[in-house]
Design an enzyme around this catalytic site. Structure first.
Site, mmCIF file in Angstrom:
data_model
loop_
_atom_site.group_PDB
_atom_site.id
_atom_site.type_symbol
_atom_site.label_atom_id
_atom_site.label_comp_id
_atom_site.label_asym_id
_atom_site.label_seq_id
_atom_site.Cartn_x
_atom_site.Cartn_y
_atom_site.Cartn_z
ATOM 1 N N ALA A 115 1.012 -1.277 0.248
ATOM 2 C CA ALA A 115 0.112 0.450 -0.135
ATOM 3 C C ALA A 115 0.867 0.840 -0.215
ATOM 4 C CB ALA A 115 -1.145 -0.020 1.188
ATOM 5 N N GLU A 154 -5.584 -4.108 -9.217
ATOM 6 C CA GLU A 154 -6.040 -4.821 -7.181
ATOM 7 C C GLU A 154 -7.171 -4.895 -6.530
ATOM 8 O OE1 GLU A 154 -1.697 -2.728 -6.427
ATOM 9 O OE2 GLU A 154 -3.044 -1.579 -6.400
ATOM 10 N N GLY A 186 1.464 3.169 -8.696
ATOM 11 C CA GLY A 186 1.809 2.118 -9.600
ATOM 12 C C GLY A 186 1.014 2.164 -10.749
#
Length: 269
Positions: free
Chosen positions: A122, A142, A136
């Protein structure tokens, strides 16, 4: 930044109550302090998380520098025969490539709509285990994968701990469609005008827009002040046409593992 690291592992129920990890115990005076880099701390947290993995599990494989260590470790344990019959669901093309190179069998959410466990890093963690993720660029996949798992373990070094989301002063990502991205960015900035928000399109070094695995753009929001009720903020962002997903992961993490100067601290929600 390198920090001192005593050799012990502990848990602390109140560790996140103030947003600061507390020492679970005092290290023995006879134990030497070893100076570890931030990446080494990430690796320690990742290896601790992989201890939760059991043979036969369907796993969400996270993306990023911390999650990479966890995926590497899972691949190593598979080669050693200490784990068997693992199925991985990657959260990005990059993680997919890494897992393939390590020989980790892969599938997807269509075949496995419920996962046993997901491990990921995180960018920020608040005292209530709410997260900022996606710096990212993999926030959508995710969130899809980690929202489908029974247990979601978050692994960080202590630099990721904040008193409130946005508190680091770094980006809170929002994935948007490319169509009229300036219009969408302006609307996002207006939503959080009272928080001193600045919205910036994420770009590559050559100035071209950063493109996600889903062929979308990312607008990064920077806050000077707290954004208030996170659920209200989340709903407001998602109601805006042109927004695909945002990087606030609210109420999703079930376990937090933090490596820092106090050792490794585990907090269960």
């Amino acid at each position: 930044m390198a920090i001192a690291y005593p050799h012990f592992i502990g848990s602390e129920k109140s560790a996140m109550e103030t947003g600061i990890i507390l020492s679970p115990s005092s290290p023995s005076p006879s134990l030497p302090h070893v100076i570890l880099t931030q990446d080494e701390l990430k690796k320690i947290a990742a290896y601790k998380a992989v201890e939760y993995v059991e043979s036969g599990m369907v796993l969400g494989l996270g993306t990023g520098s911390t999650a990479k260590h966890a995926v590497d470790r899972i691949g190593e344990l598979l080669r050693q025969g200490k784990l068997k019959n693992i199925v991985g669901i990657p959260t990005s093309k990059k993680t997919h490539e890494q897992a393939v190179s390590l020989g980790i069998p892969l599938s997807d959410l269509d075949s496995h709509p419920i996962l046993d466990l997901a491990i990921d890093g995180a960018d920020e963690v608040d005292p209530y285990l709410n997260l900022v993720k996606g710096r990212g660029g993999s926030l959508l996949r995710e969130k899809m994968v980690e929202g489908a798992c029974k247990k979601f373990i978050v692994i960080v070094d202590e630099s990721k701990l904040v008193n409130h989301l946005g508190g680091s002063g770094l980006a809170m990502p929002v994935e948007i469609v490319p169509f009229c991205w300036k219009f969408t960015a302006q609307r996002l900035q207006m939503f959080f005008e009272e928080s001193g928000c600045v919205a910036k399109l994420r770009t590559y070094e050559n100035g071209e827009p950063f493109v996600t695995d889903n062929r979308n753009y990312v607008v990064d929001l920077y806050f000077k002040r707290e954004i208030g009720d996170l659920k209200v903020a989340s709903d407001a962002i998602l109601r805006l046409a042109g927004v695909v997903e945002h990087g606030m992961f609210l109420g999703m993490a079930t376990t937090l593992i933090v490596a820092g100067e106090c050792g490794v601290v585990v907090k269960d929600k």
